[in-house]
Scaffold this active site. Structure first.
Site, PDB file in Angstrom:
ATOM      1  N   HIS B 259      31.298  52.323  13.721  1.00 34.53           N
ATOM      2  CA  HIS B 259      32.609  52.823  13.294  1.00 34.53           C
ATOM      3  C   HIS B 259      33.623  51.669  13.206  1.00 34.53           C
ATOM      4  CE1 HIS B 259      35.776  56.011  13.109  1.00 34.53           C
ATOM      5  NE2 HIS B 259      36.520  55.064  13.659  1.00 34.53           N
ATOM      6  N   GLU B 260      33.732  50.906  14.265  1.00 37.72           N
ATOM      7  CA  GLU B 260      34.731  49.825  14.277  1.00 37.72           C
ATOM      8  C   GLU B 260      34.338  48.712  13.311  1.00 37.72           C
ATOM      9  OE1 GLU B 260      37.459  50.593  15.571  1.00 37.72           O
ATOM     10  OE2 GLU B 260      36.767  52.289  16.790  1.00 37.72           O
ATOM     11  N   HIS B 263      35.897  49.567  10.076  1.00 39.10           N
ATOM     12  CA  HIS B 263      37.305  49.131  10.043  1.00 39.10           C
ATOM     13  C   HIS B 263      37.396  47.619   9.823  1.00 39.10           C
ATOM     14  CE1 HIS B 263      39.379  52.844  11.090  1.00 39.10           C
ATOM     15  NE2 HIS B 263      38.707  53.015  12.219  1.00 39.10           N
ATOM     16  N   GLU B 298      40.356  54.981   8.055  1.00 41.74           N
ATOM     17  CA  GLU B 298      39.353  55.806   8.720  1.00 41.74           C
ATOM     18  C   GLU B 298      38.211  56.144   7.761  1.00 41.74           C
ATOM     19  OE1 GLU B 298      39.506  56.310  11.876  1.00 41.74           O
ATOM     20  OE2 GLU B 298      38.103  57.955  12.272  1.00 41.74           O
TER      21      GLU B 298
END
Lengths: 502, 502
Positions: B259-260, B263, B298
């Site tokens: 997830h990160e 980003h 996101e």
């Protein structure tokens, strides 16, 4: 009525300086290499903001309001007002354009220096060094001086000091230490330590243990690896120290850790009441350094590194820990270790110098930078002058400019006048040590208890932050002005005994 | 004549925001606990400096000069001018006193929230939540809105979005996903994974490997452990991601890392030409975030986490790596692992939610915060309303306020209006995925080559930074406005197949 608006403005300034300190710490410990693309500008912008904030109208108004208040002469408030006023005078003398040009030159000058050092080619650095020196001269002229432009520069690091006050001390050191060094070099040299390996993870564990033993508070501090060790504090409750390690050599990491721990203990020991005041930030250097001067700071790192960390009582207690960490030392006696740890082996590199030769490295740098600043030494003649000084001071032949005139980063950063602070630190460390090292303090150290020493240093030095000028603080802490006698005595006693000299 | 003065002022502002980002990153990864004593003030001061700089006379003069220049309508310069003008209008509407009061409330409100959560006692937080809501209302009134005060707040995170634009999307999701979720819950549940241990050091190594595989550039980035994972960028060349790990559970650390990484790839992929411009900083939120909005950001983290990282083609290639790292998985088949990794098990905690229940967590928060802001829900009635909504939306009985209304930090930080961005991200992730996931891109992923996907995302999303408004960017990247159909289709296809439904 009051001091509140000034306290608020200074608090904001302290916050900016703390953020700058974090940018600097991060750059040297955590930042990915790509970050260099933007970090320089970030640091330059925050430096400019700090200066603008100090010289702003709202700071001037707050200062005026505060100065009109009725405050006790030695109060934090009154001392803060004095410090801010002095800093405003100082920074008003420096044209913003000059500061800007100095900041702009830093990155290319450091890059040229690094390249010159890597290729061992001084001429790659010479043109930028020339520009750096010219800007330093302009800075000295803007700041003003009585005797010599170099004094204006060194006064930024040692407030109140000039060459006139330091020359007698340097003279004494030369007179007293030169024959001692010659005698020691003529004596048989102690054997070296086994060539490791000393695993770096074990070195780090031992370093942390010693730092914690000394009283470094890891709830208010960190210890990280880096290339060139340093200490930086965001505040007394957030102090960062660093060390470097060499797997083949046991003592580089240990000495660096004990040295930086000394700096860290100083910052951690500042009176909490000084947090976010003008008395634990450096309003001249516009940094978050809370100690009284570079030299006073260095005295505290050298005190822990040398007077504690290179002493026999300390190692009597600590050596078994070291042997447990490093099997390579199992067969080495305490005496052999202690003699090796303190071996006098004059060499090319200042940062690796033993206690007896260290100050000669400083003397030659100070002599050369004075001559560069006043123009009596030309940049193109610098390498030859360096090599000649190394021969004269330490009887050492310089094998390359990389290991000679190019070894230090200071000049490439535009930092002239700060080398003397290292010797001020050495001298003051011994002077403070002779005051605080009472029999009970020494007995406690031998028993592995460093609290009495730390408390004495906190009482005399740490807690005051920048509340006193260095000369005031030295007198308050030791009862006399800066005095080389304890340092000379310490070195004579220690090294005569170590080398079995008359 | 020119744009240069504005570029200079924006560059300085970007530097301040980068320093703020570093203070925030450091606080959550490196800072010793004692640093909390001073970090809040440091961050508040830099936030204030950023605002003052944006609203300064020199910025206004530079803007005026730049606006008079003849610039192409879609140029970086023209877009920058628009962004700065809009930000000045926005921040002028917010009285400095209000911002100051909001900043002052953050530390005590977060402390009260943390204590309330630790003791499972909502009433410890209620008075400060009440104050926080009142300030959020004041903020909404100052900013202005058409339909509902909540729109003013959410517009800060999703520029251009209002509840009127989002409600139909939320409505579609509720209508389509509620029956699907019910069907899935009625079907047999896949078995869980063995209870480890999954040594954290191995989880970190695997996480780094996957991040590097995805294309995260460690020369311009870091990956560190933390408590609540996040990504922060100082600039495109210095991006920091974090993850948390649980030794007993294999997937928490992996999902957080992927997830990160999503980003991080976004920030690293921004056009270098936008560095230190107004088009990769958030002038509304006054942060260094370079992505177009929270929701667009996101979408990129969820795309990599879900559409890549939870997919069968990815694990077909990656699962042997995971098995090699964790002997506990040796006997678990790829199919069993994949089914477990994607198991639908609605629970109390948003951050641990599966793909099918996640948006219901968002819907209930959005409904409740709208009611809190317009006053139709009183703070003392919030826990009961939360529990009732959890029952209604997910058929789950809340066992404690700590696992219920107190689970998220957002409201204690004064952050109202940002939850919807998570669902915007989910929806947009699927929409972008349906555009970029061509057959060659999917074939490359199955072969372990993520470059084609990353390049497509760079082309369509990353490189633009904040150059386009979110709605413009969505249309440019996908050819249509934000549309929940691809997301619903993705979830239906995936979970019908996984659970063997009709």
């Amino acid at each position: 009525m009051s001091f509140d608006p000034l306290a608020h403005e200074i608090g904001s300034l302290a916050d900016i300086l703390s953020a700058s300190a974090l940018l600097a710490w991060d750059m040297r410990t955590m930042m990915p290499s790509g970050g260099t693309a933007t970090r320089g500008e970030q640091m330059a912008t925050l430096a400019q903001l700090a200066r603008q904030h100090l010289l702003s109208d709202q700071m001037a108004r707050a200062l005026e309001t505060a100065a009109a208040a009725d405050l006790p002469p030695d109060s934090i408030e009154r001392r803060s007002i004095d410090a801010v006023q002095a800093a405003i005078v100082h920074h008003r003398r420096l044209p913003e354009q000059l500061t800007h040009r100095r900041n702009l030159l830093k990155a290319p000058a450091q890059a040229a220096w690094a390249q010159a050092r890597a290729r061992d080619d001084f001429m790659l650095f010479a043109p930028l060094l020339q520009q750096t020196i010219e800007l330093a001269r302009e800075q000295a002229e803007a700041l003003g001086y009585e005797d010599h432009p170099h004094d204006a520069l060194l006064g930024q690091f040692e407030p109140g000091a000039t060459w006139r006050t330091l020359a007698p001390i340097f003279g004494t050191l030369r007179t007293e230490l030169k024959p001692l060094l010659a005698q020691v070099r003529a004596a048989p040299s102690p054997p070296g330590l086994p060539a490791g390996p000393y695993p770096i993870s074990s070195q780090q564990l031992v370093g942390r243990k010693f730092a914690a033993w000394f009283g470094y508070d890891f709830d208010r501090g960190r210890l990280d690896p880096t290339v060139h060790p340093f200490e930086l504090a965001m505040s007394r409750s957030d102090v960062r120290i660093t060390a470097r390690y060499n797997e083949a050599i046991a003592d580089i990491g240990l000495k660096a850790t004990m040295h930086e721990t000394g700096h860290g203990l100083y910052e951690q020991g500042i009176d909490p009441a000084l947090t976010r005041t003008a008395l634990n930030i450096d309003l001249i250097g516009l940094s978050a350094m809370g100690g009284a001067s570079l030299g006073v700071h260095e005295s505290q790192s050298r005190l822990w590194e040398n007077h504690v960390g290179r002493s026999l009582p300390f190692w009597t207690r600590a050596y078994p820990e070291l042997q447990a960490a490093f099997p390579a030392l199992a067969e080495i006696s305490l005496d052999a270790f202690y003699r090796s740890f303190n071996a006098v082996r004059p060499g090319l590199i200042r940062t690796e110098a033993d206690e007896l030769s260290y100050d000669f490295h400083i003397m030659l740098r100070t002599e050369l930078e004075r001559a560069l600043i006043d123009g009596s030494l030309r940049v193109e003649d610098l390498p030859a002058a360096w090599n000649e000084a190394m021969r004269r001071e330490l009887d050492i032949v310089v094998d390359s400019d990389a290991n000679g005139v190019l070894q230090d980063i200071h000049w490439s950063m535009g930092q002239f006048g700060s080398f003397c602070s290292y010797t001020v630190g050495n001298v003051l460390a011994a002077q403070v040590w002779s005051t605080v090292a009472t029999e009970p303090v020494k007995a406690a150290i031998a028993a592995g208890d460093f609290a009495p020493l730390r408390l004495a240093l906190t009482e005399k030095i740490y807690r005051h932050g920048r509340r006193y000028h260095p000369a005031e603080l030295v007198r308050l802490a030791t009862g006399q002005p800066l005095n080389p006698a304890p340092y000379v005595g310490y070195l004579q006693n220690k090294y005569r005994a170590l080398y079995g000299l008359g």
